[in-house]
Design a protein around this motif. Sequence first.
Motif, PDB file in Angstrom:
ATOM      1  N   ARG A 137       0.813  -1.214   0.000  1.00 46.82           N
ATOM      2  CA  ARG A 137       0.000   0.000   0.000  1.00 46.82           C
ATOM      3  C   ARG A 137       0.852   1.271   0.000  1.00 46.82           C
ATOM      4  NH1 ARG A 137      -5.462  -0.691   2.732  1.00 46.82           N
ATOM      5  NH2 ARG A 137      -5.766  -2.904   2.738  1.00 46.82           N
ATOM      6  N   ASN A 138       1.998   1.211   0.645  1.00 46.68           N
ATOM      7  CA  ASN A 138       2.845   2.401   0.774  1.00 46.68           C
ATOM      8  C   ASN A 138       3.786   2.598  -0.415  1.00 46.68           C
ATOM      9  OD1 ASN A 138       4.749   0.401   1.150  1.00 46.68           O
ATOM     10  ND2 ASN A 138       5.325   1.025   3.206  1.00 46.68           N
ATOM     11  N   GLY A 139       3.707   1.714  -1.422  1.00 44.61           N
ATOM     12  CA  GLY A 139       4.544   1.852  -2.605  1.00 44.61           C
ATOM     13  C   GLY A 139       5.806   1.017  -2.559  1.00 44.61           C
ATOM     14  N   HIS A 140       6.108   0.396  -1.425  1.00 46.41           N
ATOM     15  CA  HIS A 140       7.289  -0.451  -1.300  1.00 46.41           C
ATOM     16  C   HIS A 140       7.005  -1.825  -1.914  1.00 46.41           C
ATOM     17  CE1 HIS A 140      11.005  -2.010   0.414  1.00 46.41           C
ATOM     18  NE2 HIS A 140      10.302  -3.044   0.861  1.00 46.41           N
ATOM     19  N   ILE A 141       8.016  -2.430  -2.496  1.00 45.31           N
ATOM     20  CA  ILE A 141       7.878  -3.787  -3.038  1.00 45.31           C
ATOM     21  C   ILE A 141       8.454  -4.755  -2.022  1.00 45.31           C
ATOM     22  CG2 ILE A 141       8.514  -5.380  -4.890  1.00 45.31           C
ATOM     23  CD1 ILE A 141       8.770  -2.934  -6.742  1.00 45.31           C
ATOM     24  N   SER A 142       7.621  -5.669  -1.544  1.00 42.28           N
ATOM     25  CA  SER A 142       8.074  -6.716  -0.627  1.00 42.28           C
ATOM     26  C   SER A 142       8.462  -7.942  -1.445  1.00 42.28           C
ATOM     27  CB  SER A 142       6.969  -7.106   0.355  1.00 42.28           C
ATOM     28  OG  SER A 142       6.649  -6.020   1.186  1.00 42.28           O
ATOM     29  N   ILE A 143       9.576  -8.543  -1.097  1.00 47.70           N
ATOM     30  CA  ILE A 143      10.064  -9.732  -1.794  1.00 47.70           C
ATOM     31  C   ILE A 143      10.060 -10.901  -0.826  1.00 47.70           C
ATOM     32  CG2 ILE A 143      12.029 -10.789  -2.983  1.00 47.70           C
ATOM     33  CD1 ILE A 143      10.868  -8.447  -4.557  1.00 47.70           C
ATOM     34  N   VAL A 144       9.437 -12.008  -1.252  1.00 47.00           N
ATOM     35  CA  VAL A 144       9.487 -13.256  -0.496  1.00 47.00           C
ATOM     36  C   VAL A 144      10.310 -14.218  -1.342  1.00 47.00           C
ATOM     37  CG1 VAL A 144       8.158 -15.151   0.486  1.00 47.00           C
ATOM     38  CG2 VAL A 144       7.200 -12.828   0.497  1.00 47.00           C
ATOM     39  N   PRO A 145      11.530 -14.579  -0.876  1.00 46.40           N
ATOM     40  CA  PRO A 145      12.383 -15.464  -1.658  1.00 46.40           C
ATOM     41  C   PRO A 145      11.847 -16.893  -1.702  1.00 46.40           C
ATOM     42  CG  PRO A 145      13.598 -14.418   0.147  1.00 46.40           C
ATOM     43  CD  PRO A 145      12.149 -14.113   0.341  1.00 46.40           C
ATOM     44  N   GLU A 146      12.192 -17.607  -2.773  1.00 49.33           N
ATOM     45  CA  GLU A 146      11.875 -19.036  -2.858  1.00 49.33           C
ATOM     46  C   GLU A 146      12.653 -19.762  -1.775  1.00 49.33           C
ATOM     47  OE1 GLU A 146       9.867 -20.984  -4.467  1.00 49.33           O
ATOM     48  OE2 GLU A 146       9.198 -19.821  -6.191  1.00 49.33           O
ATOM     49  N   SER A 147      12.076 -20.820  -1.225  1.00 46.08           N
ATOM     50  CA  SER A 147      12.789 -21.617  -0.219  1.00 46.08           C
ATOM     51  C   SER A 147      13.915 -22.367  -0.895  1.00 46.08           C
ATOM     52  CB  SER A 147      11.839 -22.625   0.425  1.00 46.08           C
ATOM     53  OG  SER A 147      10.742 -21.944   0.979  1.00 46.08           O
ATOM     54  N   LYS A 148      14.996 -22.516  -0.155  1.00 46.79           N
ATOM     55  CA  LYS A 148      16.157 -23.227  -0.730  1.00 46.79           C
ATOM     56  C   LYS A 148      16.157 -24.648  -0.321  1.00 46.79           C
ATOM     57  CE  LYS A 148      18.841 -19.205  -1.415  1.00 46.79           C
ATOM     58  NZ  LYS A 148      20.060 -18.614  -1.656  1.00 46.79           N
TER      59      LYS A 148
END
Length: 148
Positions: A137-148
């Motif tokens: 909502r605030n314009g930031h991009i959240s990244i969730v990495p793939e599990s290794k």
Amino acid sequence: MDMVIRALAIYLILMVVFKIAGRRTLLQMTSFDLILLLIISEATQQALLGNDFSVTGAMLTIVTLIVVDMLFGLIKKHLPGADDFLDNTPVILVESGYLFQEKMKKVDISCDDILQTARVDHGITQLAEIKFAILERNGHISIVPESK
């Protein structure tokens, strides 16, 4: 009363302008954006205060802006859908390395924006390493990495 109406009008017009401009404007600030922000703040100050440079006028304007902001907070809290309308909803841009091009076009975010955030926040250099990229909502991009 004139100052209250001015403050309300300026608050609403800025809210509409930034809503139209989109969340990308919040994502990163260039020198042009900083200059624009300074010009907007000066124009806003003149529009809010007009010829009244008194402390009372400034206090009235500040109180009006805070009350309007609090009212919008209450509206978002109590009216279903108002929160999504006023602040948008998070948008999933990448899922398991797959780009949602239509969503990205709609919110004006490029693959480079996503990869830059992934590199800076997580050291990720490839889309395949991203499980989710979400425009918040605030314009930031959240990244969730793939599990290794």
